[in-house]
Design a protein around this motif. Structure first.
Motif, mmCIF file in Angstrom:
data_model
loop_
_atom_site.group_PDB
_atom_site.id
_atom_site.type_symbol
_atom_site.label_atom_id
_atom_site.label_comp_id
_atom_site.label_asym_id
_atom_site.label_seq_id
_atom_site.Cartn_x
_atom_site.Cartn_y
_atom_site.Cartn_z
ATOM 1 N N UNK A 22 43.453 49.242 44.783
ATOM 2 C CA UNK A 22 44.248 48.702 43.679
ATOM 3 C C UNK A 22 45.248 47.665 44.179
ATOM 4 N N UNK A 23 45.867 47.929 45.340
ATOM 5 C CA UNK A 23 46.795 46.955 45.926
ATOM 6 C C UNK A 23 46.058 45.708 46.391
ATOM 7 N N UNK A 24 44.866 45.890 46.943
ATOM 8 C CA UNK A 24 44.125 44.775 47.514
ATOM 9 C C UNK A 24 43.543 43.847 46.459
ATOM 10 N N UNK A 25 43.468 44.298 45.244
ATOM 11 C CA UNK A 25 42.863 43.501 44.186
ATOM 12 C C UNK A 25 43.924 42.804 43.343
ATOM 13 N N UNK A 26 44.926 42.220 44.013
ATOM 14 C CA UNK A 26 46.002 41.543 43.291
ATOM 15 C C UNK A 26 46.292 40.186 43.927
ATOM 16 N N UNK A 27 46.784 39.251 43.143
ATOM 17 C CA UNK A 27 47.184 37.955 43.713
ATOM 18 C C UNK A 27 48.295 38.099 44.758
ATOM 19 N N UNK A 28 49.207 39.053 44.551
ATOM 20 C CA UNK A 28 50.296 39.254 45.504
ATOM 21 C C UNK A 28 49.769 39.711 46.862
ATOM 22 N N UNK A 29 48.754 40.556 46.867
ATOM 23 C CA UNK A 29 48.128 40.988 48.118
ATOM 24 C C UNK A 29 47.531 39.780 48.837
ATOM 25 N N UNK A 40 50.232 37.828 50.428
ATOM 26 C CA UNK A 40 50.739 38.502 51.631
ATOM 27 C C UNK A 40 49.779 38.308 52.801
ATOM 28 N N UNK A 41 48.489 38.394 52.557
ATOM 29 C CA UNK A 41 47.502 38.169 53.619
ATOM 30 C C UNK A 41 47.607 36.741 54.134
ATOM 31 N N UNK A 71 50.241 34.826 54.166
ATOM 32 C CA UNK A 71 51.479 34.695 54.939
ATOM 33 C C UNK A 71 51.299 35.283 56.343
ATOM 34 N N UNK A 72 50.716 36.469 56.440
ATOM 35 C CA UNK A 72 50.507 37.097 57.747
ATOM 36 C C UNK A 72 49.506 36.277 58.566
ATOM 37 N N UNK A 73 48.448 35.787 57.935
ATOM 38 C CA UNK A 73 47.488 34.941 58.656
ATOM 39 C C UNK A 73 48.153 33.665 59.167
ATOM 40 N N UNK A 74 49.031 33.077 58.350
ATOM 41 C CA UNK A 74 49.757 31.872 58.779
ATOM 42 C C UNK A 74 50.656 32.197 59.969
ATOM 43 N N UNK A 75 51.287 33.353 59.941
ATOM 44 C CA UNK A 75 52.151 33.757 61.064
ATOM 45 C C UNK A 75 51.322 33.945 62.330
ATOM 46 N N UNK A 76 50.152 34.542 62.196
ATOM 47 C CA UNK A 76 49.292 34.752 63.365
ATOM 48 C C UNK A 76 48.840 33.424 63.953
ATOM 49 N N UNK A 77 48.548 32.454 63.115
ATOM 50 C CA UNK A 77 48.083 31.152 63.588
ATOM 51 C C UNK A 77 49.231 30.280 64.052
#
Length: 159
Positions: free
Chosen positions: A119-126, A129-130, A132-138
């Motif tokens: 339910x959390x993963x099926x949202x625009x906010x999720x 967040x992904x 943002x974290x991917x951008x931080x990793x890169x």
């Protein structure tokens, strides 16, 4: 007898089970005055990292934390902090204090590789967040050192 000091506000921190990633977790300070909250963060991390011997960041003092409340975060690099202890290093995404709690909660979990319900993963906010974290990793890798082998992280004892 010494008692552990308890803070009025808990440190909002998550860590991966296994450290050594470009992003090992996240820290969500209560204010934008990071230096005032840093001692509590170091105290919490001591058990996992050992005595903290170095802290480095990938931003300058004149640079503001990105505003994650709008899409303008895409135009700025994410702020990462490498906390190096005698036993391990943790690379933390620093979540701006004014980030809404729902987004911050997702960032804390995603950065540390913690599970989320479908339910959390099926949202625009999720998805935000992904991103943002991917951008931080890169984004943060060049200036924030990845965890080094234990032998390289140890510093000689000072006499």
């Amino acid at each position: 007898m010494t008692t552990a000091r308890r803070t009025a506000t808990p440190v909002r921190l998550t860590l991966c089970e296994e450290l050594g990633q470009r992003v090992d977790g996240a820290w969500w300070p209560h204010t934008n005055r990071l230096a005032t909250e840093l001692p509590e963060l170091v105290g919490v991390l001591r058990g996992r990292l050992g005595e903290v011997v170095d802290i480095s960041v990938n931003w300058s003092l004149s640079e503001n934390l990105p505003d994650l409340n709008s899409r303008h975060w895409q135009n700025k690099h994410q702020h990462l902090m490498a906390i190096t202890g005698r036993d391990a290093t943790a690379n933390l995404l620093v979540i701006p204090s004014l980030t809404p709690s729902t987004l911050a909660g997702l960032l804390l979990r995603i950065a540390a590789g913690l599970s989320l319900t479908e339910a959390h993963q099926d949202t625009p906010l999720f998805r935000t967040a992904v991103e943002i974290v991917d951008a931080a990793r890169a984004d943060g890798a060049p200036k924030v050192p990845a965890a080094a082998p234990k032998e390289r992280r140890r510093r000689p004892a000072r006499s």
